[in-house]
Design a protein around this motif. Structure first.
Motif, PDB file in Angstrom:
ATOM      1  N   UNK A 180      -5.975  -2.288  16.012  1.00  0.00           N
ATOM      2  CA  UNK A 180      -7.137  -3.083  15.283  1.00  0.00           C
ATOM      3  C   UNK A 180      -6.156  -4.332  14.602  1.00  0.00           C
ATOM      4  N   UNK A 181      -7.030  -5.323  14.423  1.00  0.00           N
ATOM      5  CA  UNK A 181      -6.284  -6.682  13.701  1.00  0.00           C
ATOM      6  C   UNK A 181      -6.028  -6.229  12.258  1.00  0.00           C
ATOM      7  N   UNK A 182      -5.011  -7.083  11.730  1.00  0.00           N
ATOM      8  CA  UNK A 182      -4.662  -6.656  10.328  1.00  0.00           C
ATOM      9  C   UNK A 182      -3.661  -5.805  10.188  1.00  0.00           C
ATOM     10  N   UNK A 183      -3.743  -4.959   9.110  1.00  0.00           N
ATOM     11  CA  UNK A 183      -2.877  -3.951   8.964  1.00  0.00           C
ATOM     12  C   UNK A 183      -3.378  -2.702   8.363  1.00  0.00           C
ATOM     13  N   UNK A 184      -2.524  -1.808   7.962  1.00  0.00           N
ATOM     14  CA  UNK A 184      -3.026  -0.648   6.998  1.00  0.00           C
ATOM     15  C   UNK A 184      -2.533  -0.949   5.748  1.00  0.00           C
ATOM     16  N   UNK A 185      -3.424  -0.362   4.803  1.00  0.00           N
ATOM     17  CA  UNK A 185      -3.018  -0.489   3.233  1.00  0.00           C
ATOM     18  C   UNK A 185      -3.457   1.049   2.789  1.00  0.00           C
ATOM     19  N   UNK A 186      -2.557   1.576   2.018  1.00  0.00           N
ATOM     20  CA  UNK A 186      -2.679   2.983   1.425  1.00  0.00           C
ATOM     21  C   UNK A 186      -2.122   2.921   0.084  1.00  0.00           C
ATOM     22  N   UNK A 187      -2.671   3.892  -0.531  1.00  0.00           N
ATOM     23  CA  UNK A 187      -2.211   4.240  -1.979  1.00  0.00           C
ATOM     24  C   UNK A 187      -1.521   5.492  -2.078  1.00  0.00           C
ATOM     25  N   UNK A 188      -0.424   5.716  -2.543  1.00  0.00           N
ATOM     26  CA  UNK A 188       0.362   6.785  -2.509  1.00  0.00           C
ATOM     27  C   UNK A 188       0.705   7.564  -3.987  1.00  0.00           C
ATOM     28  N   UNK A 208      10.777   0.010  -4.766  1.00  0.00           N
ATOM     29  CA  UNK A 208      10.634  -1.520  -4.595  1.00  0.00           C
ATOM     30  C   UNK A 208      11.532  -2.114  -3.718  1.00  0.00           C
ATOM     31  N   UNK A 209      12.694  -1.207  -3.251  1.00  0.00           N
ATOM     32  CA  UNK A 209      13.315  -1.851  -2.071  1.00  0.00           C
ATOM     33  C   UNK A 209      12.790  -1.759  -0.720  1.00  0.00           C
ATOM     34  N   UNK A 210      11.728  -0.798  -0.735  1.00  0.00           N
ATOM     35  CA  UNK A 210      11.054  -0.641   0.377  1.00  0.00           C
ATOM     36  C   UNK A 210      10.263  -1.579   0.977  1.00  0.00           C
ATOM     37  N   UNK A 211      10.014  -1.859   2.141  1.00  0.00           N
ATOM     38  CA  UNK A 211       9.345  -3.060   2.778  1.00  0.00           C
ATOM     39  C   UNK A 211       7.888  -2.718   2.382  1.00  0.00           C
ATOM     40  N   UNK A 212       6.947  -3.637   1.768  1.00  0.00           N
ATOM     41  CA  UNK A 212       5.675  -3.525   1.681  1.00  0.00           C
ATOM     42  C   UNK A 212       5.044  -2.609   0.386  1.00  0.00           C
ATOM     43  N   UNK A 213       6.030  -2.043  -0.477  1.00  0.00           N
ATOM     44  CA  UNK A 213       5.641  -1.204  -1.653  1.00  0.00           C
ATOM     45  C   UNK A 213       5.638  -1.830  -2.642  1.00  0.00           C
ATOM     46  N   UNK A 214       4.376  -1.715  -3.406  1.00  0.00           N
ATOM     47  CA  UNK A 214       4.136  -2.318  -4.608  1.00  0.00           C
ATOM     48  C   UNK A 214       4.108  -1.139  -5.918  1.00  0.00           C
ATOM     49  N   UNK A 215       4.595  -1.002  -6.751  1.00  0.00           N
ATOM     50  CA  UNK A 215       4.109  -0.008  -7.813  1.00  0.00           C
ATOM     51  C   UNK A 215       2.814  -0.750  -8.760  1.00  0.00           C
ATOM     52  N   UNK A 216       1.830  -0.078  -8.702  1.00  0.00           N
ATOM     53  CA  UNK A 216       0.616  -0.545  -9.500  1.00  0.00           C
ATOM     54  C   UNK A 216       0.291   0.447 -10.716  1.00  0.00           C
ATOM     55  N   UNK A 273       6.063  10.926 -15.359  1.00  0.00           N
ATOM     56  CA  UNK A 273       6.880  10.955 -13.780  1.00  0.00           C
ATOM     57  C   UNK A 273       5.882  10.599 -12.718  1.00  0.00           C
ATOM     58  N   UNK A 274       4.643  10.047 -13.073  1.00  0.00           N
ATOM     59  CA  UNK A 274       3.820   9.740 -11.925  1.00  0.00           C
ATOM     60  C   UNK A 274       3.600   8.163 -11.792  1.00  0.00           C
ATOM     61  N   UNK A 275       3.892   7.864 -10.422  1.00  0.00           N
ATOM     62  CA  UNK A 275       3.733   6.512 -10.015  1.00  0.00           C
ATOM     63  C   UNK A 275       2.760   6.269  -9.050  1.00  0.00           C
ATOM     64  N   UNK A 276       1.610   4.942  -9.003  1.00  0.00           N
ATOM     65  CA  UNK A 276       0.866   4.879  -8.154  1.00  0.00           C
ATOM     66  C   UNK A 276       1.556   3.676  -7.153  1.00  0.00           C
ATOM     67  N   UNK A 277       1.961   3.708  -6.055  1.00  0.00           N
ATOM     68  CA  UNK A 277       2.449   2.788  -5.026  1.00  0.00           C
ATOM     69  C   UNK A 277       1.400   2.492  -3.842  1.00  0.00           C
TER      70      UNK A 277
END
Length: 100
Positions: A20-28, A45-53, A59-63
């Motif tokens: 499919x065109x585009x890419x994949x988006x996920x919340x982890x 933050x060193x991993x490609x495409x990751x952002x902490x929201x 101890x919980x992070x939404x990535x």
């Protein structure tokens, strides 16, 4: 078309599969040791495409992960789960972004 060929997958031709065109988006959701949260955040933050929201001091992070395909997304999910001081990484949301 023969039923046996359909069931065994012999009708599938990998050359005809179109990504499919585009890419994949996920919340982890990442659960980590609270006292090591800053180190875990820095590693993510060193991993490609990751952002902490989102961040919870317990101890919980939404990535949010933006990756080119499902395989890369799976690899990133595994990398998150295997980071030091991470207890778990759980896929919460996944979508194909067809706007890119």
């Amino acid at each position: 078309m023969d039923r046996r060929a359909l069931i065994t997958g012999r009708l599938l031709n990998p050359d005809r599969v179109v990504a499919p065109p585009g890419g994949e988006i996920a919340s982890i959701l990442v659960q980590a040791r609270p006292e090591r949260l800053a180190d875990v955040e820095a590693a993510i933050l060193t991993l490609e495409g990751c952002e902490i929201c989102g961040r919870d001091p317990k101890g919980k992070l939404v990535v949010v992960v933006d990756s080119p395909d499902a395989g890369a997304l799976g690899t990133t999910l595994n990398q998150l789960a295997l980071l030091p001081d991470v207890y778990s990484a759980s896929l919460v949301f996944h979508a194909i972004d067809a706007t890119t």
